[in-house]
Scaffold this active site. Sequence first.
Site, short mmCIF file in Angstrom:
data_model
loop_
_atom_site.label_atom_id
_atom_site.label_comp_id
_atom_site.label_asym_id
_atom_site.label_seq_id
_atom_site.Cartn_x
_atom_site.Cartn_y
_atom_site.Cartn_z
N ASP A 1 0.87 -1.19 0.00
CA ASP A 1 0.00 0.00 0.00
C ASP A 1 0.90 1.23 0.00
O ASP A 1 2.11 1.14 0.20
CB ASP A 1 -0.89 0.00 1.26
N SER A 2 0.28 2.39 -0.18
CA SER A 2 1.03 3.65 -0.10
C SER A 2 1.50 3.92 1.33
O SER A 2 2.38 4.74 1.54
CB SER A 2 0.16 4.81 -0.56
N GLU B 1 -2.32 8.60 8.31
CA GLU B 1 -0.86 8.41 8.31
C GLU B 1 -0.21 9.11 9.51
O GLU B 1 0.86 8.70 9.95
CB GLU B 1 -0.24 8.94 7.00
N CYS C 1 -10.93 3.23 0.01
CA CYS C 1 -9.51 3.52 0.27
C CYS C 1 -9.18 2.68 1.50
O CYS C 1 -9.93 2.73 2.50
CB CYS C 1 -9.29 5.00 0.55
N CYS D 1 -4.28 -1.39 -2.02
CA CYS D 1 -4.40 0.06 -2.20
C CYS D 1 -5.35 0.25 -3.38
O CYS D 1 -5.09 -0.28 -4.48
CB CYS D 1 -3.03 0.63 -2.52
N HIS E 1 -7.18 3.04 3.75
CA HIS E 1 -6.94 3.81 4.97
C HIS E 1 -8.23 4.10 5.74
O HIS E 1 -8.19 4.35 6.94
CB HIS E 1 -6.30 5.17 4.64
N1 DGL Z 1 -4.73 3.33 0.85
C1 DGL Z 1 -4.70 3.72 -0.50
C2 DGL Z 1 -5.99 3.47 -1.22
O1 DGL Z 1 -6.66 2.53 -0.89
C3 DGL Z 1 -3.98 4.97 -0.89
C4 DGL Z 1 -4.26 6.23 -0.21
C5 DGL Z 1 -3.30 7.32 -0.66
O2 DGL Z 1 -2.10 7.11 -0.56
O3 DGL Z 1 -3.76 8.36 -1.13
O4 DGL Z 1 -6.32 4.14 -2.16
#
Ligand code: DGL
Length: 270
Positions: free
Chosen positions: A9-10, A151, A183, A72, A185
Site C-alpha cells: 500500500d502507499s 498516516e 480507500c 491500495c 486507509h
Molecule cells: N490506501 C490507498 C488506497 O486505498 C492509498 C491512499 C493514498 O495514498 O492516497 O487508495
Amino acid sequence: MNNAIAVLDSGVGGLTVVKELLRQLPQEKIIYFGDTARAPYGPRSADEVILFTRQIVDYLMKFKPKMVVIACNTATAVALEDIRSRVDVPVIGVIKPGARAAMKVTESGKIGVIGTEGTVKSQAYDAALKEISPDLEVISLACPEFVPLVEAGRMDTPETWVTVRTSLTRLREYQLDTLILGCTHYPFLTPVIAEVMGSSVVLINSAEETAREISVILSYGGLLAKSTDSVPIHQFFCSGDPAIFRKITAAWLGKQIDLAPIVWQVPTIC
Ligand code: DGL
C-alpha cells in the site's frame, strides 16, 4: 507452500487487509510494504502510481512471494493489470472484492463510494459495480483529507471529526444504504464515518472479501501454507519514518508481531 503473501500500500492502509488475513489465514506468512515516504498516492498521476507500484513489487518479488496483494485502491485502479503482466504469481487488488461486498448488502441499489482523487477519477468502482449490476446508482466522492490524518495517527482527534463531518455531510442527501470505504486507509476512521453517516448506511470495508478471495485462490492453486507448530514470522517494510509506522501497526494489529520495520530507501529515480 510456506512462501509469504506480499501485501502493499502507499502507507498503513493495507494493514486493514493484513488484519483480516491474520484472522482468516493465521498460518500464512505476510510481507507488508507501506510506501510511507511517498504517501499519499491519491493526488499523484496514474503514471507515477504505476511506477511506484512496479518498484515496490520488484522489491517484494526478491522474497519469492506466492501471491501479491495490491491493498491500495488507488494503485489497484491504475496498476493492477500492469503488475499482473509483469509477475508470474497471482496478483489481486481490492476494488472488485469491495464491489462484491457492497452488492451483498445493498437493498436500494444506491451505493456511495468514497476514495482518493485517483480512485474516484479512474471510475474503477463504477465499472466494477455496474459490471455486476448495470442498474445500480453509484455516487462517488473523493476525500483527500482523510489519508494524511490516518498516516499521522490522528484517527480520533477533534480535527478528524470536523474533517469527516464536513466532507461527508453532502453524501447524506442521496439516501444511500451502502457506503464503500474505497480507500484502505478509511477503515481506520470507521467509528467517525459511521457516526457521521448514521445507522441506516452500511459501511463496506473490502478487507474481509479480499482476504476471502486470497483464501480461495490459494486453496484452488494448492498454495495454502502447510500447518506447522510454529507461528509465521511476518515482516514489515516502510519507506518513511519507522516510528510512526510501528506505532500505528502495533495499535491496529493489536498483537505481538515482529515490529521492527525495515526501512527501504526509495529509488532515486523518484
Ligand atoms: N490506501 C490507498 C488506497 O486505498 C492509498 C491512499 C493514498 O495514498 O492516497 O487508495
